[in-house]
Design an enzyme around this catalytic site. Structure first.
Site, PDB file in Angstrom:
ATOM      1  N   ASN A 104       0.852  -1.182   0.000  1.00  0.00           N
ATOM      2  CA  ASN A 104       0.000   0.000   0.000  1.00  0.00           C
ATOM      3  C   ASN A 104       0.890   1.235   0.000  1.00  0.00           C
ATOM      4  O   ASN A 104       0.939   1.989   0.969  1.00  0.00           O
ATOM      5  CB  ASN A 104      -0.924  -0.034   1.225  1.00  0.00           C
ATOM      6  CG  ASN A 104      -1.929   1.100   1.229  1.00  0.00           C
ATOM      7  OD1 ASN A 104      -2.209   1.706   0.190  1.00  0.00           O
ATOM      8  ND2 ASN A 104      -2.470   1.395   2.391  1.00  0.00           N
ATOM      9  N   ASP A 113      -5.812  -4.264  10.716  1.00  0.00           N
ATOM     10  CA  ASP A 113      -5.994  -3.608   9.408  1.00  0.00           C
ATOM     11  C   ASP A 113      -5.525  -2.153   9.453  1.00  0.00           C
ATOM     12  O   ASP A 113      -6.188  -1.237   8.953  1.00  0.00           O
ATOM     13  CB  ASP A 113      -7.464  -3.697   8.991  1.00  0.00           C
ATOM     14  CG  ASP A 113      -7.655  -3.557   7.479  1.00  0.00           C
ATOM     15  OD1 ASP A 113      -6.682  -3.764   6.733  1.00  0.00           O
ATOM     16  OD2 ASP A 113      -8.784  -3.228   7.049  1.00  0.00           O
TER      17      ASP A 113
END
Length: 419
Positions: free
Chosen positions: A97, A307
């Protein structure tokens, strides 16, 4: 550095060795030298003697994002790993990411090098497809050899079923893990929250549970055909649990995770229109949350991840519709889990997962490398920004009561003490 942990309660349900017993633990040069009822401190030894001190094997999280390279304003690798250590995690699996995305062996080498020398160990995932575009497979074999522990287009579903089929077939040649995000984007459309009573009431476009379940069902059908190893990250619905349970009964090599906030929160929290609650997959109903909790307890859901997704303020302090998805979670993970589960269950959850990702399992015994987390499971507190070490502050746990505090970590011949 030598360190002596005095009268520490050991939580070690995996092997039961010294489990729930109070012991002294002497650590010399990064190794556990002695575990006994009482140990006299040798010269030049730091003594840690804290009331209600508990210790377990070091914790692991299977789904962490930072920002570097490209989004350093969100989080650098250095500060991210420091935050992980202060939060109790000695191993983290790093999501792809960043910008550019890690889709080559040189990208994985960069991430591995950036993570060297820290207490918390970084295990990078590589992109499944080139540029995360879902069109052509990336250099999976080369990335595996460079240190990638799996392949994942972060928060992007593999929309082409044939590409997933080929990836699963190819990755078997080198024991690679394929990761597929559970979302059929055609069904989800422009939805941003769970489709249901709350979304209708608030006038927000909904993502039906079916958007996740169709993708999970398709991916498991392909896995049954191809064989191989598939990981499904952050499932969020009751029927997704049933699909994974049925696949495991067939003997398929499938694992899955759930985000801790999908266990703790429901879509009722959206009534505040707080963009910190905008996450993907979205917060679902209380029925879903209850089934997810059961599935974690019975092992159908293999891992709970925080997360952790740092986002700078301008991506969150906007209208709910325009805000980015994501919440940070490293600092709040233990306190949230410890509200939902017993301390033994919580530690079991936090120490699962290494073997699935090909990471060496630590041991809590004499002669082993010290890979430990220190904590107090009883302290209750309101989570505020003062508890956040991350560069970004986008947490959906702000203002909530959490239970249990991390007191330190010991790993890689380094010590991090928070108090």
């Amino acid at each position: 550095m030598n360190i002596l942990l005095k009268s520490v309660k050991i939580v070690n349900g995996a092997t039961k060795e010294n489990h729930l017993k109070k012991r002294d633990i002497l650590i010399k040069n990064g190794l556990i030298e002695k575990i006994a009822t009482s140990i006299d401190a040798p010269a030049k030894t730091k003594i840690v003697d804290i009331p209600d001190l508990h210790v377990s094997l070091g914790w692991m999280d299977t789904g962490i994002s930072f920002g570097e390279p490209g989004y350093e304003e969100r989080e650098t690798i250095k500060n991210g790993l420091h935050t992980a250590a202060k939060s109790g995690f000695t191993d983290i699996v790093l999501n792809p990411n960043s910008f550019p995305l890690p889709d080559s062996s040189s990208d994985i080498v960069f991430l591995k090098n950036a993570g060297k020398g820290h207490l918390s160990k970084l295990h990078p995932l590589g992109n499944l497809t080139v540029g995360g575009k879902g069109e052509a497979l990336a250099e999976l074999y080369d990335m595996k050899n460079a240190g990638a522990v799996g392949f994942y287009d972060f928060k992007h579903a593999v929309s082409n079923p044939n590409l997933l089929k080929i990836a699963l077939q190819y990755a078997q040649n080198f024991d690679g893990m394929v990761i597929s995000f559970p979302l059929d984007t055609h069904i989800a459309g422009k939805g941003i929250v769970n489709e249901g009573v709350v979304s209708t009431k608030l006038g927000l476009k909904g993502i039906p549970a079916m958007a996740e379940e169709l993708q999970v069902s398709r991916d498991l059908f392909i896995l049954e055909y191809t064989g191989g190893k598939l990981h499904i990250p952050t499932i969020s619905t009751a029927d997704s649990v049933k699909l994974v349970a049925a696949a495991k009964k067939k003997g398929l090599q499938v694992t899955c995770s759930v985000a801790v906030h999908n266990l703790f929160h429901t879509d009722d929290t959206l009534e505040e229109f707080d963009a910190n609650y905008k996450v993907l997959p979205p917060l679902r109903t209380s029925k879903d949350s209850k089934e997810l909790l059961k599935a974690v307890k019975n092992g159908t859901i293999d891992f709970v991840t925080c997360d952790h997704t740092p986002l700078n303020i301008e991506l969150k302090k906007v209208e709910f519709d325009n805000a980015d998805y994501g919440t940070i979670g490293l600092e709040s993970s233990f306190g949230a889990l410890n509200q939902l589960f017993s301390i033994e269950e919580t530690i079991d959850i936090l120490t699962r997962g290494r073997e699935t990702f090909g990471i060496e399992n630590p041991q809590l015994k004499e002669g082993a490398k010290a890979n430990l987390t220190l904590f107090d499971p009883t302290k209750e507190y309101t989570f505020t920004e003062s508890h956040i070490n991350s560069s970004s502050k986008n947490s959906l746990f702000l203002g909530h009561t959490l239970k249990g505090k991390v007191l330190g970590t010991i790993a890689n011949n380094q010590v991090q003490l928070n108090e």
